[in-house]
Write a protein that holds these residues in place. Structure first.
Motif, PDB file in Angstrom:
ATOM      1  N   VAL A 184       0.853  -1.183   0.000  1.00  0.00           N
ATOM      2  CA  VAL A 184       0.000   0.000   0.000  1.00  0.00           C
ATOM      3  C   VAL A 184       0.893   1.238   0.000  1.00  0.00           C
ATOM      4  CG1 VAL A 184      -1.764   1.305   1.235  1.00  0.00           C
ATOM      5  CG2 VAL A 184      -1.793  -1.187   1.307  1.00  0.00           C
ATOM      6  N   CYS A 185       0.615   2.162  -0.899  1.00  0.00           N
ATOM      7  CA  CYS A 185       1.360   3.420  -0.926  1.00  0.00           C
ATOM      8  C   CYS A 185       0.397   4.531  -1.327  1.00  0.00           C
ATOM      9  CB  CYS A 185       2.540   3.344  -1.899  1.00  0.00           C
ATOM     10  SG  CYS A 185       3.562   4.841  -1.901  1.00  0.00           S
ATOM     11  N   ILE A 186      -0.295   5.088  -0.321  1.00  0.00           N
ATOM     12  CA  ILE A 186      -1.192   6.218  -0.556  1.00  0.00           C
ATOM     13  C   ILE A 186      -0.781   7.345   0.391  1.00  0.00           C
ATOM     14  CG2 ILE A 186      -3.058   4.845  -1.509  1.00  0.00           C
ATOM     15  CD1 ILE A 186      -4.406   4.820   1.170  1.00  0.00           C
ATOM     16  N   ASP A 187      -1.669   8.287   0.639  1.00  0.00           N
ATOM     17  CA  ASP A 187      -1.276   9.511   1.332  1.00  0.00           C
ATOM     18  C   ASP A 187      -0.705   9.263   2.720  1.00  0.00           C
ATOM     19  OD1 ASP A 187      -0.983  12.287   1.603  1.00  0.00           O
ATOM     20  OD2 ASP A 187      -2.865  12.408   2.706  1.00  0.00           O
ATOM     21  N   ASP A 188      -1.436   8.517   3.549  1.00  0.00           N
ATOM     22  CA  ASP A 188      -0.978   8.303   4.919  1.00  0.00           C
ATOM     23  C   ASP A 188      -1.655   7.069   5.509  1.00  0.00           C
ATOM     24  OD1 ASP A 188      -3.588   9.145   5.559  1.00  0.00           O
ATOM     25  OD2 ASP A 188      -2.928  11.215   5.824  1.00  0.00           O
ATOM     26  N   TYR A 189      -1.304   6.751   6.755  1.00  0.00           N
ATOM     27  CA  TYR A 189      -1.828   5.557   7.397  1.00  0.00           C
ATOM     28  C   TYR A 189      -3.327   5.660   7.660  1.00  0.00           C
ATOM     29  CZ  TYR A 189       2.906   3.791   8.276  1.00  0.00           C
ATOM     30  OH  TYR A 189       4.176   3.304   8.141  1.00  0.00           O
ATOM     31  N   ALA A 190      -3.777   6.882   7.999  1.00  0.00           N
ATOM     32  CA  ALA A 190      -5.200   7.072   8.258  1.00  0.00           C
ATOM     33  C   ALA A 190      -6.015   6.773   7.005  1.00  0.00           C
ATOM     34  CB  ALA A 190      -5.461   8.501   8.735  1.00  0.00           C
ATOM     35  N   SER A 191      -5.525   7.197   5.848  1.00  0.00           N
ATOM     36  CA  SER A 191      -6.221   6.919   4.586  1.00  0.00           C
ATOM     37  C   SER A 191      -6.263   5.423   4.312  1.00  0.00           C
ATOM     38  CB  SER A 191      -5.511   7.633   3.428  1.00  0.00           C
ATOM     39  OG  SER A 191      -5.537   9.036   3.606  1.00  0.00           O
TER      40      SER A 191
ATOM     41  N   PHE B 132      -9.425   0.394   4.083  1.00  0.00           N
ATOM     42  CA  PHE B 132      -9.631  -0.979   4.510  1.00  0.00           C
ATOM     43  C   PHE B 132     -11.015  -1.151   5.129  1.00  0.00           C
ATOM     44  CE2 PHE B 132      -5.410  -3.392   4.773  1.00  0.00           C
ATOM     45  CZ  PHE B 132      -4.924  -2.745   3.649  1.00  0.00           C
ATOM     46  N   GLU B 133     -11.432  -0.161   5.927  1.00  0.00           N
ATOM     47  CA  GLU B 133     -12.740  -0.244   6.576  1.00  0.00           C
ATOM     48  C   GLU B 133     -13.868  -0.111   5.556  1.00  0.00           C
ATOM     49  OE1 GLU B 133     -12.709   2.778   9.527  1.00  0.00           O
ATOM     50  OE2 GLU B 133     -11.147   1.820  10.742  1.00  0.00           O
ATOM     51  N   GLU B 134     -13.727   0.830   4.635  1.00  0.00           N
ATOM     52  CA  GLU B 134     -14.789   1.080   3.650  1.00  0.00           C
ATOM     53  C   GLU B 134     -15.046  -0.134   2.766  1.00  0.00           C
ATOM     54  OE1 GLU B 134     -15.806   4.153  -0.066  1.00  0.00           O
ATOM     55  OE2 GLU B 134     -14.113   4.554   1.276  1.00  0.00           O
TER      56      GLU B 134
ATOM     57  N   GLY C  46     -13.923  -3.284   3.504  1.00  0.00           N
ATOM     58  CA  GLY C  46     -13.860  -4.532   4.261  1.00  0.00           C
ATOM     59  C   GLY C  46     -12.710  -5.430   3.860  1.00  0.00           C
ATOM     60  N   LEU C  47     -11.542  -4.841   3.698  1.00  0.00           N
ATOM     61  CA  LEU C  47     -10.394  -5.591   3.174  1.00  0.00           C
ATOM     62  C   LEU C  47      -9.688  -6.434   4.220  1.00  0.00           C
ATOM     63  CD1 LEU C  47      -8.787  -2.850   0.878  1.00  0.00           C
ATOM     64  CD2 LEU C  47     -10.356  -4.688   0.232  1.00  0.00           C
ATOM     65  N   GLY C  48      -9.865  -6.097   5.492  1.00  0.00           N
ATOM     66  CA  GLY C  48      -9.113  -6.782   6.540  1.00  0.00           C
ATOM     67  C   GLY C  48      -9.238  -8.295   6.483  1.00  0.00           C
ATOM     68  N   SER C  49     -10.455  -8.798   6.319  1.00  0.00           N
ATOM     69  CA  SER C  49     -10.668 -10.245   6.329  1.00  0.00           C
ATOM     70  C   SER C  49     -10.050 -10.940   5.126  1.00  0.00           C
ATOM     71  CB  SER C  49     -12.175 -10.543   6.370  1.00  0.00           C
ATOM     72  OG  SER C  49     -12.821  -9.996   5.220  1.00  0.00           O
ATOM     73  N   HIS C  50      -9.792 -10.189   4.059  1.00  0.00           N
ATOM     74  CA  HIS C  50      -9.218 -10.782   2.848  1.00  0.00           C
ATOM     75  C   HIS C  50      -7.696 -10.894   2.905  1.00  0.00           C
ATOM     76  CE1 HIS C  50     -13.061 -10.669   0.746  1.00  0.00           C
ATOM     77  NE2 HIS C  50     -13.220  -9.422   1.179  1.00  0.00           N
ATOM     78  N   LEU C  51      -7.104 -10.363   3.972  1.00  0.00           N
ATOM     79  CA  LEU C  51      -5.645 -10.353   4.061  1.00  0.00           C
ATOM     80  C   LEU C  51      -5.091 -11.407   5.022  1.00  0.00           C
ATOM     81  CD1 LEU C  51      -4.980  -6.502   4.102  1.00  0.00           C
ATOM     82  CD2 LEU C  51      -4.715  -8.083   2.194  1.00  0.00           C
TER      83      LEU C  51
ATOM     84  N   ALA D 202      -0.059  -3.876  14.786  1.00  0.00           N
ATOM     85  CA  ALA D 202      -0.964  -4.486  15.761  1.00  0.00           C
ATOM     86  C   ALA D 202      -2.312  -4.803  15.130  1.00  0.00           C
ATOM     87  CB  ALA D 202      -1.136  -3.552  16.962  1.00  0.00           C
ATOM     88  N   ASN D 203      -2.803  -3.904  14.299  1.00  0.00           N
ATOM     89  CA  ASN D 203      -4.087  -4.120  13.627  1.00  0.00           C
ATOM     90  C   ASN D 203      -3.988  -5.269  12.630  1.00  0.00           C
ATOM     91  OD1 ASN D 203      -6.883  -3.185  13.066  1.00  0.00           O
ATOM     92  ND2 ASN D 203      -6.021  -2.771  11.032  1.00  0.00           N
TER      93      ASN D 203
END
Length: 226
Positions: free
Chosen positions: A2-9, A14-16, A18-23, A44-45
């Motif tokens: 991942v290489c976008i603006d910042d960690y918050a983005s 990921f939340e919008e 729902g990518l977490g479960s796919h990783l 940690a996340n």
């Protein structure tokens, strides 16, 4: 990766979607701009989602990616070794910094600190030359032509910091403090802004007052450590 603006983005994306479960059981490499604490939080996340995590920094301009721009990576060595060949597609100069996950972002911010401080010096240098009808082209040529010598000195100063040995300087804090006096005097006489040299002069004067005058200029770090 991942290489976008910042960690918050990254988190919002990921939340919008729902990518977490796919990783789960995959490796996420974060190249967005952030801080060491954000890297720790991001790791940690990732662990919560069963994702392997590496933190990275692209210490390069976009034109250098895919060639020889410096790419720094932090995280578990086993995870790094598993993706090392893939990372080679980004650059011929990939540097693994070790297991401490905040290392890559720390090096990135440190490099940017050095670069931006150089920019400030260049701005005042341009003002100084402007006041005496010296062209910007002549200034730029001197700066560029002195880079090989500057690189040798930076390596020397880095070694002094590593060894915590600031004796026998190439140019001492006393010397640089005297140089700043002359730079300030010129600025005052020419009527140009003194903000940048005043700040630098203040640090050198503090170093002299603290008894560091005969040491390497990077001995100023002693004053700035908390």
């Amino acid at each position: 990766a991942v290489c976008i603006d910042d960690y918050a983005s990254t988190s919002r994306m990921f939340e919008e979607f729902g990518l977490g479960s796919h990783l789960r059981d995959r490796t996420l490499i974060q190249f967005s701009t952030g801080t060491p604490q954000e890297a720790r939080d991001s790791k940690a996340n990732a662990i919560l989602h069963g994702t392997n995590y590496l933190d990275g920094a692209l210490l390069a301009y976009p034109r250098e990616i895919g060639q020889d721009g410096i790419v720094a990576i932090s995280g578990d060595e086993e995870i790094y070794l598993a993706v090392q060949d893939l990372l080679g597609a980004l650059s011929s100069d990939v540097r693994y910094l070790g297991a401490a996950i905040g290392g890559a972002t720390a090096l990135d911010l440190a490099s940017l600190t050095f670069t931006m401080s150089t920019h400030l010096g260049l701005v005042h240098a341009a003002l100084l030359c402007e006041s005496e009808q010296v062209s910007y082209e002549q200034l730029a040529a001197v700066v560029v032509d002195s880079q090989p010598s500057d690189a040798v000195e930076i390596t020397h100063l880095g070694q002094a910091l590593h060894n915590n040995d600031f004796k026998n300087p190439s140019a001492s804090i006393n010397v640089y403090s005297g140089v700043m006096d002359r730079i300030l005097s010129q600025a005052t006489t020419a009527g140009i802004d003194t903000s940048i040299p005043e700040f630098a002069s203040m640090l050198y004067k503090k170093g002299v007052a603290a008894g560091l005058g005969d040491e390497e200029v990077v001995a100023l770090i002693k004053l700035l450590r908390r």
